[in-house]
Design a protein around this motif. Sequence first.
Motif, PDB file in Angstrom:
ATOM      1  N   ILE A  63      34.663  11.677  70.309  1.00 47.06           N
ATOM      2  CA  ILE A  63      34.423  13.242  69.707  1.00 47.06           C
ATOM      3  C   ILE A  63      35.924  13.778  69.057  1.00 47.06           C
ATOM      4  O   ILE A  63      35.762  14.282  68.005  1.00 47.06           O
ATOM      5  N   ASN A  95      30.448  12.207  62.511  1.00 46.77           N
ATOM      6  CA  ASN A  95      29.261  12.370  63.202  1.00 46.77           C
ATOM      7  C   ASN A  95      28.461  13.533  63.404  1.00 46.77           C
ATOM      8  O   ASN A  95      27.228  13.562  63.266  1.00 46.77           O
ATOM      9  N   SER A  96      29.130  14.564  63.656  1.00 48.97           N
ATOM     10  CA  SER A  96      28.435  15.764  64.063  1.00 48.97           C
ATOM     11  C   SER A  96      28.119  16.589  62.827  1.00 48.97           C
ATOM     12  O   SER A  96      27.391  17.412  62.678  1.00 48.97           O
ATOM     13  N   ALA A 144      24.655  13.657  61.799  1.00 51.07           N
ATOM     14  CA  ALA A 144      23.575  13.652  62.786  1.00 51.07           C
ATOM     15  C   ALA A 144      22.585  14.812  62.448  1.00 51.07           C
ATOM     16  O   ALA A 144      21.424  14.536  62.445  1.00 51.07           O
ATOM     17  N   GLU A 199      18.637  14.782  60.941  1.00 49.83           N
ATOM     18  CA  GLU A 199      17.797  15.004  62.046  1.00 49.83           C
ATOM     19  C   GLU A 199      16.957  16.135  61.108  1.00 49.83           C
ATOM     20  O   GLU A 199      15.666  16.111  61.575  1.00 49.83           O
ATOM     21  N   ILE A 220      26.669  21.958  64.206  1.00 52.22           N
ATOM     22  CA  ILE A 220      27.555  21.573  65.543  1.00 52.22           C
ATOM     23  C   ILE A 220      28.986  21.689  64.840  1.00 52.22           C
ATOM     24  O   ILE A 220      29.853  22.108  65.670  1.00 52.22           O
TER      25      ILE A 220
END
Lengths: 154, 336
Positions: A98, A106-107, A110, A114, A131
């Motif tokens: 993270i 990634n944040s 994703a 989604e 996020i």
Amino acid sequence: MTQNLDSLPAEMQKKQYEQMIKEVKPRPPVIRNVFWAFLIGGLICVIGQVIFNLFQDLGLSKLEAGAAMSSTLVFLAALLTGLGLYDEIAKVGGAGTIVPITGFANSMVAPAMEYRAEGLVLGVGARLFTIAGPVLAFGIVTAWIIGLLYYFFR
Amino acid sequence: MAAPKKNGQQTVWFQNPPVILATATIVGPKEGQGPLAQTFDKILDDNYYGEQTWEKAERRMLLEVMQMAMERAGLTPQSFDFMLAGDLLNQIISANFVARDLGIPFLGLYGACSTMFESMTVGAMLIDGGFAEYVLIGSSSHYATAERQYRFPTEQGVQRPLYNTWTVTGAAAMVLARQGQGPRVTHATIGKVIDLGQGDPMDMPAAMAPAAADTIARHLLDTGRKPDYYDLFVTGDLGVYGRELAVKLMQQKGYDLASRYKDCGAIIYSPEQDTHAGGSGCACVAVVTCGYLLQEIKAGRIKRMFGVATGALLSPTSTQQGETIPAIAHGVVIEA
């Protein structure tokens, strides 16, 4: 053994129950998690260093190579997220996946994946930062404060 | 004067216990690799089930189990007086959209993961009250639709805590009838909303265990029955560690259930599947009841069971505003 909750006043019930939960609740394997976070987080940094050196060997300046390395890591993390692998790595790596820039990538990717089903504008566009948004907002605020401090106390 | 079909404070009994004529279950691939795989009617190869979105996949599962259950009972949508269903998605869209396709008079219900038993309770009341001959009941949940609504995007890299449960992908349907052959619903105990101050949305077992214990103890008090009247006590989705909490809470109330008590969430996955504390979601109690438990009853291995479906009545908004998690548990007695 705690006494029967029903006979206690509400606040006591909550306290007693909290105690009971503490006895039963599975604890995180901290040592193991820290070990894997260190290993995987460190590995990501090593990969970054290798990429950085390769770019420098190709003739980029230190500053240029740094930017190129970051972009490459972001790309790789986005790719792994798209392939459904990044969350599998994160399950083991925890904070190690993270904290580096790959976690940031990634944040972003994703939620983009989604919310694709809700359309490009109100889905991907609006939710892209669900996020990463707080990270950006507080990162920028911190930069302002540091900038001001720098300006006055230089 | 007390109502004629009411027993004690929260329990109702049925004069002509409604019959469970038929059931049907569908589960996702992960559930299909679990220890109960043999007990499900259909196992999906992938979580999309050939649809564009996970929401559509969930809806399709629910529609198909409804159709499968009707077919097994030899009935068509026209035969049904009511359809009762619900799910976890905002405004219970899975149930609403399936009701649109089936065209049966519809009451949408929401009790979070307790929805299946809430529907069974209301359905049995409608039948025994003389308002219905046949009632169609169903509930569904989907790991991906629940995750995105309550927690994180699916591909987000997060380390789930060990006490966290895994939302079951699946759907189950049940045909309740006034007459016929099959296990019967004899009593129902309607839960109160209980909140012992737990607020962690990753830890729903801790929020729900007191509600389950409260409903079980209330049922035993209301009916005057001893725990050994039942072959089995079942809770919906407390998972491995929530089950332990419930056992402890029941011990405090003076009941020892441990030897005859299972939790659907604790048995739907094997430990190797790494779901941490087990399963949860509307489908958890629904597919285990309509699959494994009713098969055990039909095989004669269970004669009487008291099932309690647990639900955490939170929303992402309530959590973000710092509220604790109210929980509910509805109990149903099924006898062979």
